[in-house]
Each structure stands twice: as structure tokens, then as C-alpha cells.
Design a protein around this motif. Structure first.
Motif, PDB file in Angstrom:
ATOM      1  N   ARG A   1       0.872  -1.282   0.107  1.00 55.58           N
ATOM      2  CA  ARG A   1      -0.047   0.135  -0.240  1.00 55.58           C
ATOM      3  C   ARG A   1       0.930   1.254   0.048  1.00 55.58           C
ATOM      4  N   GLU A   2       0.568   2.275  -0.914  1.00 52.71           N
ATOM      5  CA  GLU A   2       0.954   3.507  -0.845  1.00 52.71           C
ATOM      6  C   GLU A   2       0.091   4.507  -0.399  1.00 52.71           C
ATOM      7  N   ALA A   3       0.396   5.318   0.734  1.00 53.97           N
ATOM      8  CA  ALA A   3      -0.554   6.078   1.164  1.00 53.97           C
ATOM      9  C   ALA A   3      -0.098   7.465   1.769  1.00 53.97           C
ATOM     10  N   SER A   4      -0.748   8.393   2.105  1.00 52.63           N
ATOM     11  CA  SER A   4      -0.144   9.718   2.880  1.00 52.63           C
ATOM     12  C   SER A   4      -1.093   9.888   4.099  1.00 52.63           C
ATOM     13  N   PHE A   5      -0.534  10.517   5.086  1.00 52.71           N
ATOM     14  CA  PHE A   5      -1.267  10.916   6.204  1.00 52.71           C
ATOM     15  C   PHE A   5      -0.360  11.942   6.804  1.00 52.71           C
TER      16      PHE A   5
ATOM     17  N   PRO B   1       4.350  10.398   3.409  1.00 51.50           N
ATOM     18  CA  PRO B   1       4.108   9.271   2.531  1.00 51.50           C
ATOM     19  C   PRO B   1       4.140   7.936   3.784  1.00 51.50           C
ATOM     20  N   VAL B   2       3.178   7.090   3.240  1.00 51.02           N
ATOM     21  CA  VAL B   2       3.131   5.787   4.294  1.00 51.02           C
ATOM     22  C   VAL B   2       3.396   4.820   3.260  1.00 51.02           C
ATOM     23  N   LEU B   3       4.231   3.860   3.494  1.00 54.62           N
ATOM     24  CA  LEU B   3       4.558   2.783   2.675  1.00 54.62           C
ATOM     25  C   LEU B   3       4.282   1.608   3.408  1.00 54.62           C
ATOM     26  N   SER B   4       3.502   0.533   3.032  1.00 51.84           N
ATOM     27  CA  SER B   4       3.513  -0.642   4.000  1.00 51.84           C
ATOM     28  C   SER B   4       3.060  -1.635   3.202  1.00 51.84           C
ATOM     29  N   THR B   5       3.453  -2.929   4.031  1.00 51.47           N
ATOM     30  CA  THR B   5       3.229  -4.312   3.541  1.00 51.47           C
ATOM     31  C   THR B   5       2.092  -4.705   4.488  1.00 51.47           C
ATOM     32  N   PHE B   6       0.955  -5.484   3.974  1.00 53.42           N
ATOM     33  CA  PHE B   6      -0.046  -5.768   4.852  1.00 53.42           C
ATOM     34  C   PHE B   6      -0.330  -7.545   4.850  1.00 53.42           C
ATOM     35  N   GLU B   7      -0.669  -8.197   5.764  1.00 54.49           N
ATOM     36  CA  GLU B   7      -0.612  -9.717   6.024  1.00 54.49           C
ATOM     37  C   GLU B   7      -2.193  -9.826   6.357  1.00 54.49           C
ATOM     38  N   VAL B   8      -3.051 -10.500   5.874  1.00 56.73           N
ATOM     39  CA  VAL B   8      -4.389 -10.978   6.350  1.00 56.73           C
ATOM     40  C   VAL B   8      -3.857 -12.047   7.570  1.00 56.73           C
ATOM     41  N   LEU B   9      -4.601 -11.699   8.739  1.00 59.24           N
ATOM     42  CA  LEU B   9      -4.159 -12.640   9.698  1.00 59.24           C
ATOM     43  C   LEU B   9      -5.334 -13.678   9.971  1.00 59.24           C
ATOM     44  N   GLU B  10      -6.382 -13.387   9.725  1.00 62.25           N
ATOM     45  CA  GLU B  10      -7.665 -14.016  10.116  1.00 62.25           C
ATOM     46  C   GLU B  10      -8.507 -13.502   9.138  1.00 62.25           C
ATOM     47  N   PHE B  11      -9.492 -14.616   8.582  1.00 66.52           N
ATOM     48  CA  PHE B  11     -10.292 -14.432   7.457  1.00 66.52           C
ATOM     49  C   PHE B  11     -11.581 -15.497   7.681  1.00 66.52           C
ATOM     50  N   ASP B  12     -12.738 -14.742   8.098  1.00 71.04           N
ATOM     51  CA  ASP B  12     -13.991 -15.506   8.085  1.00 71.04           C
ATOM     52  C   ASP B  12     -14.508 -15.013   6.903  1.00 71.04           C
ATOM     53  N   PRO B  13     -14.779 -15.717   5.704  1.00 72.57           N
ATOM     54  CA  PRO B  13     -15.411 -15.169   4.543  1.00 72.57           C
ATOM     55  C   PRO B  13     -17.082 -14.611   4.659  1.00 72.57           C
ATOM     56  N   GLY B  14     -17.143 -13.601   4.141  1.00 70.71           N
ATOM     57  CA  GLY B  14     -18.408 -12.883   4.312  1.00 70.71           C
ATOM     58  C   GLY B  14     -18.458 -12.253   5.626  1.00 70.71           C
ATOM     59  N   HIS B  15     -17.805 -12.186   6.572  1.00 72.39           N
ATOM     60  CA  HIS B  15     -17.910 -11.391   8.103  1.00 72.39           C
ATOM     61  C   HIS B  15     -16.963 -10.840   8.549  1.00 72.39           C
TER      62      HIS B  15
END
Length: 141
Positions: free
Chosen positions: A51-55, A59-73
Motif C-alpha cells: 500500500r502507498e498512502a499519505s497521512f 508518505p506511508v508505505l506499507s505491506t499488509f498481511e491477512v491474519l484472520e479471514f472469515d469469508p463474508g463476515h
């Protein structure tokens, strides 16, 4: 911790599908420039995106990881590399066949001196509120 809760006049599965796809983030999050998956679809635990963003003009450069995933919820993501480390949980609950409630809890933020921590927290919460208002407008149109 920052929070946002909104009701959206759209089905929970549609809203969750939109929120779970980080590529949609620039459509509703102010300051978001790009979000690109670096792992193949479908979204699952272990999926990652850059992700490339600003706040506050920085500049805010980040890598994110999905830790938990309950599809649809529910989806829980966390930055693994960032100048603005955060953890975000988003839940989507069906209220009726065509209405749902979105709830987000965001923890973390930039490291700043204690004297400005409160101001940065207030500005971040204000930005989150505006983003979720944009999300409602976007998905209800």
C-alpha cells in the motif's frame, strides 16, 4: 484505538467482498494512492498486499498481511512493514437481506512524541470517520 460503525443499505456479502479486496481501498480511503496484491487470489489467511498512502502530508508505505479471514463476515489485517504500523479488524453483519452493519477497529499509528500523540490520534479518528462515510456513499449509490 480508532473505531467506526456504519449501516449500509446493501447486502452483507456485497459489502464484505468490497472491503476484503484491498485493491478497492483507494476508492474510499482518503490519502490512499495504491493497494496492490502481491499474493494470488483468492483472499485468505497469509494473503499480502502493498500500500502507498499519505497521512498528514507524509508518505506511508506499507505491506499488509491477512491474519484472520472469515469469508463474508470478518477480516483482520496487520502491517508487517510500515512507517505507520496498524492492525485493522473489519466485521460485516447482516441486518436484513439488503442492509448490513460494518464495524472497524484500528489499532496503532505512527510513533510521535507524547506531546502530539493526542492530536495525531484525533486527526486519525477524524480521517477514519470520513473514510467510512465515503464508503457508505460509494456503496449505496
Amino acid at each position: 484505538m480508532m473505531t467506526a460503525t456504519r449501516e449500509i443499505a446493501r447486502s452483507a456479502p456485497d459489502v464484505f467482498a468490497f472491503l476484503a479486496d484491498a485493491a478497492n481501498n483507494p476508492k474510499w480511503q482518503n490519502g490512499m494512492k495504491t493497494c496492490e496484491w502481491i499474493t494470488p487470489a483468492p483472499v485468505a489467511v497469509g494473503s499480502r498486499y502493498d500500500r502507498e498512502a499519505s497521512f498528514l502530508g507524509r508518505p506511508v508505505l506499507s505491506t499488509f498481511e491477512v491474519l484472520e479471514f472469515d469469508p463474508g463476515h470478518r477480516i483482520l489485517i496487520e502491517s508487517t512493514k510500515s512507517t505507520f504500523p496498524i492492525r485493522v479488524e473489519r466485521r460485516v453483519d447482516s441486518l436484513t437481506a439488503s442492509t448490513c452493519r460494518v464495524k472497524a477497529e484500528i489499532e496503532g499509528g505512527p510513533s510521535v512524541p507524547g506531546s502530539v500523540q493526542r492530536l495525531v490520534g484525533w486527526l486519525a479518528q477524524r480521517a477514519v470517520d470520513r473514510d467510512y462515510n465515503r464508503l457508505v456513499t460509494l456503496l449505496e449509490d
